[in-house]
Design an enzyme around this catalytic site. Structure first.
Site, PDB file in Angstrom:
ATOM      1  N   GLN A 163      71.056  15.879  -6.708  1.00  0.00           N
ATOM      2  CA  GLN A 163      71.900  16.943  -6.188  1.00  0.00           C
ATOM      3  C   GLN A 163      73.313  16.384  -6.053  1.00  0.00           C
ATOM      4  OE1 GLN A 163      73.107  19.937  -5.813  1.00  0.00           O
ATOM      5  NE2 GLN A 163      71.156  20.610  -4.944  1.00  0.00           N
ATOM      6  N   GLY A 171      62.081  25.077  -7.365  1.00  0.00           N
ATOM      7  CA  GLY A 171      62.853  26.308  -7.236  1.00  0.00           C
ATOM      8  C   GLY A 171      62.975  26.754  -5.795  1.00  0.00           C
ATOM      9  N   ASP A 172      63.926  27.630  -5.551  1.00  0.00           N
ATOM     10  CA  ASP A 172      64.168  28.165  -4.208  1.00  0.00           C
ATOM     11  C   ASP A 172      63.562  29.558  -4.086  1.00  0.00           C
ATOM     12  OD1 ASP A 172      65.704  25.915  -3.456  1.00  0.00           O
ATOM     13  OD2 ASP A 172      67.443  26.750  -4.509  1.00  0.00           O
ATOM     14  N   ARG A 191      82.730  25.555 -16.909  1.00  0.00           N
ATOM     15  CA  ARG A 191      84.137  25.231 -17.142  1.00  0.00           C
ATOM     16  C   ARG A 191      84.213  23.783 -17.609  1.00  0.00           C
ATOM     17  NH1 ARG A 191      87.521  29.848 -16.720  1.00  0.00           N
ATOM     18  NH2 ARG A 191      86.487  31.255 -15.264  1.00  0.00           N
ATOM     19  N   ASP A 198      60.422  12.327   1.334  1.00  0.00           N
ATOM     20  CA  ASP A 198      61.236  12.768   0.209  1.00  0.00           C
ATOM     21  C   ASP A 198      61.092  11.797  -0.962  1.00  0.00           C
ATOM     22  OD1 ASP A 198      63.056  14.914  -0.492  1.00  0.00           O
ATOM     23  OD2 ASP A 198      64.621  13.390  -0.645  1.00  0.00           O
ATOM     24  N   THR A 241      70.543  26.522 -16.640  1.00  0.00           N
ATOM     25  CA  THR A 241      69.793  26.845 -15.429  1.00  0.00           C
ATOM     26  C   THR A 241      68.936  28.090 -15.614  1.00  0.00           C
ATOM     27  OG1 THR A 241      71.629  28.138 -14.519  1.00  0.00           O
ATOM     28  CG2 THR A 241      71.545  25.787 -13.963  1.00  0.00           C
ATOM     29  N   TYR A 246      67.306  13.950  -4.259  1.00  0.00           N
ATOM     30  CA  TYR A 246      68.201  14.356  -3.162  1.00  0.00           C
ATOM     31  C   TYR A 246      68.649  13.140  -2.354  1.00  0.00           C
ATOM     32  CZ  TYR A 246      66.866  19.103  -4.262  1.00  0.00           C
ATOM     33  OH  TYR A 246      66.673  20.291  -4.930  1.00  0.00           O
ATOM     34  N   GLU A 249      75.565  20.510 -17.341  1.00  0.00           N
ATOM     35  CA  GLU A 249      74.745  21.661 -16.971  1.00  0.00           C
ATOM     36  C   GLU A 249      75.573  22.941 -17.052  1.00  0.00           C
ATOM     37  OE1 GLU A 249      71.977  21.473 -13.561  1.00  0.00           O
ATOM     38  OE2 GLU A 249      73.085  23.214 -12.787  1.00  0.00           O
ATOM     39  N   LYS A 279      56.653  12.692  -8.705  1.00  0.00           N
ATOM     40  CA  LYS A 279      57.158  13.356  -9.911  1.00  0.00           C
ATOM     41  C   LYS A 279      57.163  12.386 -11.092  1.00  0.00           C
ATOM     42  CE  LYS A 279      60.379  16.351  -7.345  1.00  0.00           C
ATOM     43  NZ  LYS A 279      61.804  16.715  -7.195  1.00  0.00           N
TER      44      LYS A 279
END
Length: 309
Positions: free
Chosen positions: A192, A122-123, A288, A174, A62, A161, A31, A181
């Site tokens: 995560q 999304g947040d 990186r 959860d 992202t 999660y 990512e 989904k």
């Protein structure tokens, strides 16, 4: 049931000195985030070039809150696929957009040859701790997946999660959301980041017990900065082991030493995940490459391009 082959693989992974003898029989993905400056773009493309010989399954890019990086995300996704030759996945969220706006972005990706979306709720973009769906928008990732499938037959990755999403009422809720989904059309879940392998194994077992048979890929975050990972962990509910802070103590001004410590921690996590049967890994590179490359190398991966030996 664990097969004899899996038991032998686990024994090799745990007993071999410094990971020697591992078969390299893993699949990896990476990512990235869209760069804001020319210098950051240079760093990103150096990283893409470094990781390309490992033949990743895909590389994802992202998407800023409320679509704030929409064009930059699109440009990097298309460039990774067209220039680097790596299958690319674009992150897409429900935040601050109507269904029509989200669908238009998805169509743009489809028309650009992108066939893989990382679909996320999304947040909140305003710094709020409470998520409120946009009027006329998709309420959550499950709705977003359904909408994407109407646009095109996308491959769709979603979030999972292991330590429970901060907004979920409990573990059962959860897992029910994760299963919804998959039922809506998701291809795989990427977790995560976490630091305890047992946490992943228990989550994988709970998911299987809940009827989830699809691929769940552990997300690996090599720690670039302990302070930064503390901030991110606080936002997403990831537990930081008590021992970790002590390993990074005194290394704030020694980036090279910090990288060695970080690589060791992440590689050991991956070794234990491998011993537990994990063969897919998703690395949050933070643009990186060296840490992710080193970990893949220790897990037995070698460049697959003839030009790289």
């Amino acid at each position: 049931m664990i097969s004899l082959k899996q038991m032998d693989d686990a024994r090799t992974a745990l007993d071999a000195p410094l990971f020697s003898g591992l078969a390299g029989d893993i699949d990896v993905s990476f990512e990235f985030f869209p760069p804001k400056t020319d210098k950051m773009a240079e760093t990103l493309w150096h990283s893409v070039g470094t990781l390309k010989p490992l033949k990743p399954r895909f590389a994802s890019v992202t998407y800023g809150a409320g679509g704030s990086t929409r064009e930059r995300t699109h440009d990097q996704v298309v460039r990774i696929q067209n220039e680097a030759g790596i299958p690319a996945a674009a992150h897409l969220t429900c935040v601050d957009a109507t269904r029509e706006e989200v669908d238009a972005v998805a169509r743009h990706y489809w028309e650009s040859g992108i066939r893989h979306i990382v679909a996320l709720r999304g947040d909140p973009s305003d710094g709020s701790t409470t998520y409120t769906p946009h009027p006329g928008g998709y309420a959550n990732a499950v709705e977003l997946i359904g909408g994407l499938k109407q646009v095109g037959d996308f491959e769709i990755s979603v979030a999972a999660y292991p330590e429970i999403h901060p907004d979920s009422a409990d573990r059962d809720a959860d897992l029910a959301n994760l299963k919804a989904k998959f039922d809506a059309g998701a291809t795989r879940a990427i977790t995560q980041f976490f630091f305890d392998p047992q946490c992943f194994f228990e989550f994988r077992d709970r998911a299987a017990a809940a009827g989830i048979e699809d691929e769940i890929v552990p997300g690996i975050m090599p720690v670039m900065s302990f302070a930064a990972v503390e901030r991110m962990s606080g936002l997403c509910g990831t537990a930081i082991p008590d021992w970790m802070e002590g390993l990074f103590e005194g290394l704030d001004d020694r980036p090279e030493a910090r990288q060695l410590v970080s690589a060791t921690i992440a590689a050991e996590l991956c070794r234990r995940l491998y011993a537990g049967g994990a063969r897919q890994f998703h690395f949050y590179t933070l643009n990186r490459a060296e840490l992710s490359y080193a970990i893949c190398h220790m897990l037995g991966m070698r460049p697959k391009d003839a030009d790289h030996g």
